[in-house]
Design a protein around this motif. Structure first.
Motif, PDB file in Angstrom:
ATOM      1  N   GLY A  71      -9.668  21.848  29.648  1.00  0.00           N
ATOM      2  CA  GLY A  71      -8.444  21.083  29.892  1.00  0.00           C
ATOM      3  C   GLY A  71      -7.568  21.760  30.919  1.00  0.00           C
ATOM      4  N   ASP A  80      -0.998  19.782  33.103  1.00  0.00           N
ATOM      5  CA  ASP A  80      -0.769  18.837  34.189  1.00  0.00           C
ATOM      6  C   ASP A  80       0.609  18.985  34.821  1.00  0.00           C
ATOM      7  N   THR A 113      -3.768  18.033  29.352  1.00  0.00           N
ATOM      8  CA  THR A 113      -4.968  17.221  29.161  1.00  0.00           C
ATOM      9  C   THR A 113      -6.003  18.118  28.501  1.00  0.00           C
ATOM     10  N   VAL A 131      -9.937  18.320  26.678  1.00  0.00           N
ATOM     11  CA  VAL A 131     -11.247  17.699  26.498  1.00  0.00           C
ATOM     12  C   VAL A 131     -11.854  18.296  25.240  1.00  0.00           C
ATOM     13  N   SER A 135     -10.945  12.367  25.767  1.00  0.00           N
ATOM     14  CA  SER A 135      -9.907  13.323  26.149  1.00  0.00           C
ATOM     15  C   SER A 135      -8.650  13.053  25.341  1.00  0.00           C
ATOM     16  N   LYS A 150      -4.229  13.514  25.763  1.00  0.00           N
ATOM     17  CA  LYS A 150      -3.019  13.873  26.492  1.00  0.00           C
ATOM     18  C   LYS A 150      -2.001  14.338  25.455  1.00  0.00           C
ATOM     19  N   TYR A 181      -7.950   9.281  23.784  1.00  0.00           N
ATOM     20  CA  TYR A 181      -8.616   8.312  24.646  1.00  0.00           C
ATOM     21  C   TYR A 181     -10.074   8.089  24.248  1.00  0.00           C
ATOM     22  N   SER A 215     -11.236   5.081  28.914  1.00  0.00           N
ATOM     23  CA  SER A 215      -9.937   5.020  29.582  1.00  0.00           C
ATOM     24  C   SER A 215      -8.867   4.367  28.715  1.00  0.00           C
TER      25      SER A 215
END
Length: 262
Positions: A148, A151, A165, A167, A178, A180, A196, A199
């Motif tokens: 990750g 961000d 973020t 993973v 993933s 957020k 997620y 998407s």
């Protein structure tokens, strides 16, 4: 732990604590995750918790119980025991973090037996709520990450936050591609997390910043909600009481004895 295998567990509720040093705006991912990891105390913390599950037509079901959590050699141990409603009284759940994945166990009073939860079973609903067996880590302000990045920084409900973020670690066999995560810079408590599927944001964990409180040196969130944005259902969490730094017997985190007693 290396950056590629940074692992972070939310025993949030649902457990949260503020370390003696705070994460600053320019911290790398490992530093933020370490600060979050410090939110789970080395010693045991007990919470009286209430879960209110609301289905898509508005019907409600309320569960009450206790959450026990601790760090053992930097790995999370969490057990959840249900006291009400009557048809679930005595049900219990145990999560044990390991280097090669999590161990999860469920005690079913009607069957008087413990069963191991494996593989995709970790995505199953926990007693009809919007929390899965794996999502219990979010209650403890503990997330898992195989990778990750930070961000940047932002603001959520007037509070400065780190934007992450993450993973999932492949060992978790997670349904999510993933996550957020919005992490409060002052307390290192996660205030929001989007999960997620591809998407699409399937689930969202939202904590009420106004409910941040402290028990001893530990910060925790008093109110939060897990919403399934696809199914249109939600489960709210309310912390009714906290006892931190309590010395409990190891049986609370033993797969053979975690369901015994209060």
């Amino acid at each position: 732990m290396g950056k590629g295998k940074a692992r972070m567990r939310l025993a949030a509720v649902m457990l949260a604590a503020m370390p003696t040093t705070l994460a600053f705006a320019d911290e790398p991912l490992d530093a933020v995750l370490s600060c979050m990891r410090a939110n789970v105390p080395q010693s045991v913390q007990i919470k009286e918790v209430e879960l209110t599950a609301v289905d898509r037509v508005g019907s409600k079901r309320v569960l009450r119980g206790r959450l026990y959590g601790q760090r053992e050699k930097e790995q999370l141990r969490t057990s959840l025991k249900i006291a009400a409603p009557p048809d679930l009284a005595g049900a219990a759940y145990l999560l044990r973090e390991k280097g090669d994945g999590d161990e999860m166990y469920m005690y079913v009073p009607a069957l008087q037996r413990v069963r191991r939860i494996t593989g995709t079973g970790s995505d199953g609903s926990l007693w009809g709520t919007d929390l899965s067996y794996g999502d219990v880590k979010q209650i403890n302000n503990a997330f898992s990450a195989g990778g990750g990045a930070v961000d940047g920084q932002g603001e959520l409900d007037g509070r400065p936050v780190h934007l992450l973020t993450l993973v999932p670690d492949p060992a978790e066999d997670s349904r999510y591609a993933s996550m957020k995560v919005w992490v409060d810079q002052q307390t290192c408590v996660s205030l929001r997390a989007d999960f997620y599927e591809g998407s699409t944001v399937r689930k969202r964990w939202s904590a009420d910043p106004a409910s941040l409180a402290r028990a001893g040196k530990h910060w925790y969130v008093g109110r939060a909600t897990m919403s399934d944005l696809v199914e249109g259902t939600s489960t709210s969490l309310r912390v009714l009481g906290v006892s931190s730094d309590v010395d409990l017997a190891g049986r609370y985190f033993n797969p053979q004895t975690f369901y015994l007693g209060s």
